[in-house]
Scaffold this motif. Structure first.
Motif, PDB file in Angstrom:
ATOM      1  N   ALA A 106       0.834  -1.208   0.000  1.00 19.77           N
ATOM      2  CA  ALA A 106       0.000   0.000   0.000  1.00 19.77           C
ATOM      3  C   ALA A 106       0.864   1.252   0.000  1.00 19.77           C
ATOM      4  N   MET A 109       2.330   1.816  -3.440  1.00 18.55           N
ATOM      5  CA  MET A 109       1.320   2.144  -4.455  1.00 18.55           C
ATOM      6  C   MET A 109       0.646   3.489  -4.192  1.00 18.55           C
ATOM      7  N   ALA A 112      -0.340   5.651  -7.321  1.00 17.59           N
ATOM      8  CA  ALA A 112      -1.409   5.079  -8.150  1.00 17.59           C
ATOM      9  C   ALA A 112      -2.709   4.927  -7.372  1.00 17.59           C
ATOM     10  N   GLU A 113      -2.593   4.585  -6.099  1.00 16.94           N
ATOM     11  CA  GLU A 113      -3.782   4.351  -5.264  1.00 16.94           C
ATOM     12  C   GLU A 113      -3.613   5.080  -3.942  1.00 16.94           C
ATOM     13  N   THR A 116      -6.858   6.490   1.863  1.00 23.93           N
ATOM     14  CA  THR A 116      -7.851   7.280   2.583  1.00 23.93           C
ATOM     15  C   THR A 116      -7.353   7.491   4.009  1.00 23.93           C
ATOM     16  N   THR A 279      -5.502  -1.901   3.188  1.00 21.43           N
ATOM     17  CA  THR A 279      -5.827  -2.493   1.882  1.00 21.43           C
ATOM     18  C   THR A 279      -7.311  -2.384   1.542  1.00 21.43           C
ATOM     19  N   ARG A 281     -10.625  -0.667   0.218  1.00 16.46           N
ATOM     20  CA  ARG A 281     -10.909   0.328  -0.806  1.00 16.46           C
ATOM     21  C   ARG A 281     -12.296   0.894  -0.554  1.00 16.46           C
TER      22      ARG A 281
END
Length: 298
Positions: A106, A109, A112-113, A116, A279, A281
């Motif tokens: 996480a 990334m 890219a992601e 929150t 992890t 979403r």
């Protein structure tokens, strides 16, 4: 998940939870280098014929660089670091530290992601869990700290390899990719293993542990995991990460008589909670029909 998926899930959880126990047994009489070489060589001997039977080996010609890269960062590096690290720390602690991998993925990334607020909370919890394990379980032990550092570096390499697969090798058939990377690792390690041959007789238990590492924990486990992805999807298959450490700790305590401290349990809970939160979403918000109709009418 259906019954077949649950069976595969249990198989992978056990097969990826016992390597740390088997490594601990094998390195009693075999050098770490020999253990790693034997493990990947056995896996390659199994996986290459499987990929050949599926007709996927030819796909590796177009992906030589990714296969070699993954052979180094996903197998050679982590396997060596974990095996040498276990010389200095327990098998159960090894399994718990490796559980931080989803948090590291996480973190890698982030561009890219983006995370929150809940994801950042999970990231913090996971890192606190690692601090609890390292700070309390191996505090004051220089060799223990070195071993824990090796395991964490191996986990970082696992995370990097996972991201690399998504970006550079997503179109390579899984069995061909695993066959290729284990073959690369075998070729790279062979010269070093030649100078690490045992100088004294080795018991059947150590050889059996090495054989199980290569055949069951590497070859069979990888094949079962890819089958699990096909049955349950990647997200649900990834949940096996939460089960592996439990198996590692239970086996270490029951078979190797490793201590189970309060700090171990606390660190485990924090890491698993951190993995779960980091992890997650956010659920997609469905569009409002009334607004869509109004916009369409204009």
């Amino acid at each position: 998940m259906n019954r077949r998926a649950w069976i595969l899930f249990a198989v992978v959880a056990v097969l990826w939870g016992i390597p740390y126990l088997l490594i601990k047994i094998a390195i009693d009489e075999l050098s770490p280098m020999m253990v790693v070489f034997g493990r990947v060589a056995i896996a390659a001997l199994v996986l290459v014929p499987v990929a050949a039977a599926q007709g996927t080996l030819s796909s590796l010609r177009r992906h030589v660089v990714p296969v070699v890269t993954l052979g180094l960062i996903h197998i050679v590096g982590p396997f060596l670091l974990i095996t040498y690290g276990e010389v200095h720390i327990s098998s159960s602690l090894t399994g718990l530290l490796i559980a931080i991998e989803p948090v590291l993925i996480a973190l890698l990334m982030l561009r890219a992601e983006p995370l929150t607020a809940l994801g950042w909370t999970g990231l913090a919890l996971g890192l606190v869990g690692v601090a609890v394990l390292v700070g309390l379980d191996v505090s004051g032990d220089r060799w223990g700290l070195l071993g824990a550092g090796m395991i964490l570096l191996a986990t970082l390499l696992y995370a990097l390899a996972t991201v690399y697969v998504q970006r550079r090798a997503a179109d390579v058939p899984p069995t061909a990719l695993v066959a290729g990377t284990t073959t690369v690792a075998t070729l790279v390690l062979a010269p070093f293993a030649a100078f690490s041959l045992p100088s004294a007789p080795v018991s059947g238990g150590s050889w059996a542990a090495l054989g199980a590492l290569g055949l069951l924990c590497t070859a069979v486990a990888l094949l079962a995991f890819y089958r699990l992805i096909g049955e349950a999807g990647p997200s649900r298959a990834g949940l096996v990460t939460y089960a592996n450490p439990v198996v590692a700790v239970l086996l270490g305590v029951a078979i190797l008589d490793e201590p189970l401290r309060v700090s171990t349990v606390l660190g485990f809970v924090l890491i698993i909670a951190g993995c779960w939160l980091s992890t997650r979403r956010p659920a997609a918000v469905p569009p409002e029909p009334a607004v869509e109709c109004t916009l369409a009418a204009r």
